[in-house]
Design an enzyme around this catalytic site. Structure first.
Site, mmCIF file in Angstrom:
data_model
loop_
_atom_site.group_PDB
_atom_site.id
_atom_site.type_symbol
_atom_site.label_atom_id
_atom_site.label_comp_id
_atom_site.label_asym_id
_atom_site.label_seq_id
_atom_site.Cartn_x
_atom_site.Cartn_y
_atom_site.Cartn_z
ATOM 1 N N GLY A 13 -31.625 -22.720 -6.974
ATOM 2 C CA GLY A 13 -31.728 -21.778 -7.851
ATOM 3 C C GLY A 13 -32.732 -20.671 -8.537
ATOM 4 O O GLY A 13 -34.293 -20.643 -7.982
ATOM 5 N N HIS A 25 1.658 0.823 2.975
ATOM 6 C CA HIS A 25 1.583 2.063 1.702
ATOM 7 C C HIS A 25 3.060 1.505 0.285
ATOM 8 O O HIS A 25 3.585 0.572 0.901
ATOM 9 C CB HIS A 25 2.194 3.057 2.088
ATOM 10 C CG HIS A 25 2.655 3.999 1.323
ATOM 11 N ND1 HIS A 25 1.647 5.185 0.903
ATOM 12 C CD2 HIS A 25 4.170 4.579 0.730
ATOM 13 C CE1 HIS A 25 1.670 6.108 0.106
ATOM 14 N NE2 HIS A 25 3.237 5.983 -0.405
#
Ligand SMILES: Cc1cc2nc3c(=O)[nH]c(=O)nc-3n(C[C@H](O)[C@H](O)[C@H](O)COP(=O)(O)OP(=O)(O)OC[C@H]3O[C@@H](n4cnc5c(N)ncnc54)[C@H](O)[C@@H]3O)c2cc1C
Length: 474
Positions: free
Chosen positions: A147, A453
């Protein structure tokens, strides 16, 4: 001293490392994973993605309760901030998720070892526990997933009292009065949003012309305008050149100079009680003993790898934030899967052209593929289909109509080349376009797909319609 032999030893249990370990074990390899942090999960779970999103979500609810509830008929006049409870909630989420990773290690027969790892040779690793106990592991392959850590500025070193990195800014015990953020990238803007919503005055000082330098101007402008409306102050083309203490209270005073200042021009003095330095992250490789082994590192500290994540030593691999590429958890995870599959003799790959990126501010920004400025710089013949959330029914119902969807397509083939979404839930919406792009889809493919929708996704369909034909609702 115990000498144990494994097929794979992974150094670093962040999203890159833990995913690599799990996939390698799923493919039948004997795996150990080492982390100097007692809890697995790396930066993402402990000091990054998860705690920041916990605070972003909680602070957004607090902000909405104060600023939006009234207009939709909810009287929330008694709302009060309980910062310590907000932090407890965040810590609880982290604890649950890190326990989840530990459980996955157990389930997959992975040995999780707490300690600091150093490479002794191409196959040998030394692990020093916090009590000084040393053990050695031997592995056919080593994956480095160590990291990165916050990058400090020489004249603003982290002191944990007034000058902070993102790690400390996730755990302030009280809301700063005036938080200055040095760096207008996504981490600065996200952390700035949290503390602004909780009551701090927030000033962002950015060296460049703009915040979020990689984003297209129209996308960035929507976010900057929104953040300014929320109260965030931006000082671009500015450099913090020094710091002093002022008055009997020893108030922190930053000297901020215009990057285009003429010689002799005096810096502006900006007083504050906290500074967050968010100017980037640098790979965490110093303690690994790489140079002694001859493993090549580039000028910015990233471990050099070939397209199969192999370092200059064939049995040593590297993935995630410690190699080049976007410093993002999902990029690290996908590399974790790819390297493990390669070690198991399979064809692991990552499509680096399609790594989405999200800024979890309000509105959110989510992008994938090429930006418009990329396409212009490459001289591509492209089309733009744009659709505003102000014309989307669902956005109206949730009272969140800021922003738009922008789809970029190849002018000849209609193939989707990129997408930027600025608006509510942009981070979720971008997945649809990413999936279409992964399959080489066109704007017409999106536009002819039936969308439920009322949803925010309909704005993607309309933007796609606008790219190859005409939107219905604009
Ligand atoms: C505030 C903040 C917010 C973020 N938000 C997001 C986001 O929303 N989305 C996103 O995709 N990304 C985000 N990121 C970035 C993300 O956290 C990183 O890209 C990701 O964690 C990288 O994963 P990694 O596995 O490469 O490394 P890391 O997660 O950094 O893990 C590396 C691990 O290696 C260990 N280690 C290092 N050296 C040694 C050693 N010598 N011996 C043993 N162990 C060692 C470390 O202790 C660490 O646990 C954020 C980062 C920050 C700081």
């Amino acid at each position: 001293m115990v000498l144990s032999a494994f097929d794979v030893v992974v150094i670093g249990a962040g999203p890159g490392g833990y995913v690599a370990a799990i996939r390698a074990s799923q493919r039948g390899l004997k795996v150990a994973i080492v982390d100097k942090n007692v809890n697995p999960g790396g930066t993402c779970l402990n000091f990054g993605c998860i705690p920041s999103k916990c605070l972003l979500d909680a602070s957004q609810k607090y902000w909405q309760a104060q600023h939006h509830f009234k207009e939709i008929g909810i009287d929330a006049s008694e709302i009060r901030l309980n910062l310590s409870q907000m932090m407890i909630h965040k810590e609880t989420v982290i604890a649950e998720l890190t326990r989840g990773i530990a459980h996955l290690f157990k389930k997959n027969g992975i040995h999780f070892i707490h300690g600091s790892a150093k490479l002794l040779s191409a196959h040998d690793i030394e692990i020093t526990a916090t009590d000084g106990n040393v053990r050695k592991l031997c592995a056919k392959a080593i994956i480095i997933a160590a990291g990165a850590t916050p990058h400090a500025l020489p004249h603003l070193p982290f002191d944990g009292k007034e000058i902070f990195s993102s790690t400390e800014a996730l755990s302030f015990e009280k809301v700063p009065k005036h938080l200055v953020i040095v760096g207008g990238g996504y981490i600065g803007l996200e952390m700035g949003s949290v503390w602004l919503r909780l009551g701090a005055l927030v000033t962002v000082i950015e060296f460049g012309d703009t915040i979020l330098t990689q984003a297209d101007d129209d996308v960035r402008a929507v976010l900057q305008h929104s953040l300014e409306k929320q109260g965030m102050v931006f000082k671009t083309n500015r450099n913090v050149v020094g710091m002093t203490k002022k008055g009997k209270d020893k108030e922190l005073c930053l000297q901020v100079l215009d990057t285009k200042a003429k010689e002799g021009e005096l810096p502006e003095l900006v007083t504050c009680d906290a500074v967050l330095v968010a100017t980037g992250r640098k790979p965490e490789t110093g303690a690994l003993g790489l140079e002694a082994l001859g493993i090549s590192i580039d000028e910015r500290g990233f471990i050099k790898v070939n397209h199969q994540y192999q370092t200059t030593i064939p049995s040593v691999f590297a993935i995630g934030d410690c190699i080049k590429g976007p410093m993002l958890a999902h990029k690290a995870m996908d590399e974790g899967v790819a390297v493990a599959e390669l070690l198991a003799g399979q064809a692991g790959t990552v499509n680096y052209d399609l790594i989405p990126a999200v800024v979890f501010t309000h509105p959110e920004i989510a992008t994938v593929g090429s930006t418009e400025k990329d396409l212009m710089a490459r001289g591509c013949d492209y089309k733009v289909g744009k659709f505003p959330f102000s014309a989307n029914g669902r956005a109206k119902t949730i009272g969140d109509t800021t922003g738009f969807v922008k789809i970029l397509t190849d002018a000849k083939t209609d193939c989707v080349l990129g997408c930027a979404i600025v608006g509510a839930e942009a981070g979720i919406l971008i997945s649809q376009v990413t999936a279409i792009m992964e399959f080489g889809g066109a704007a017409e493919d999106i536009a002819r797909t039936c969308h439920a929708h009322p949803t925010l996704n309909e704005a993607i369909k309309e933007a796609a319609l606008n790219a190859f034909d005409h939107a219905i609702h604009s």
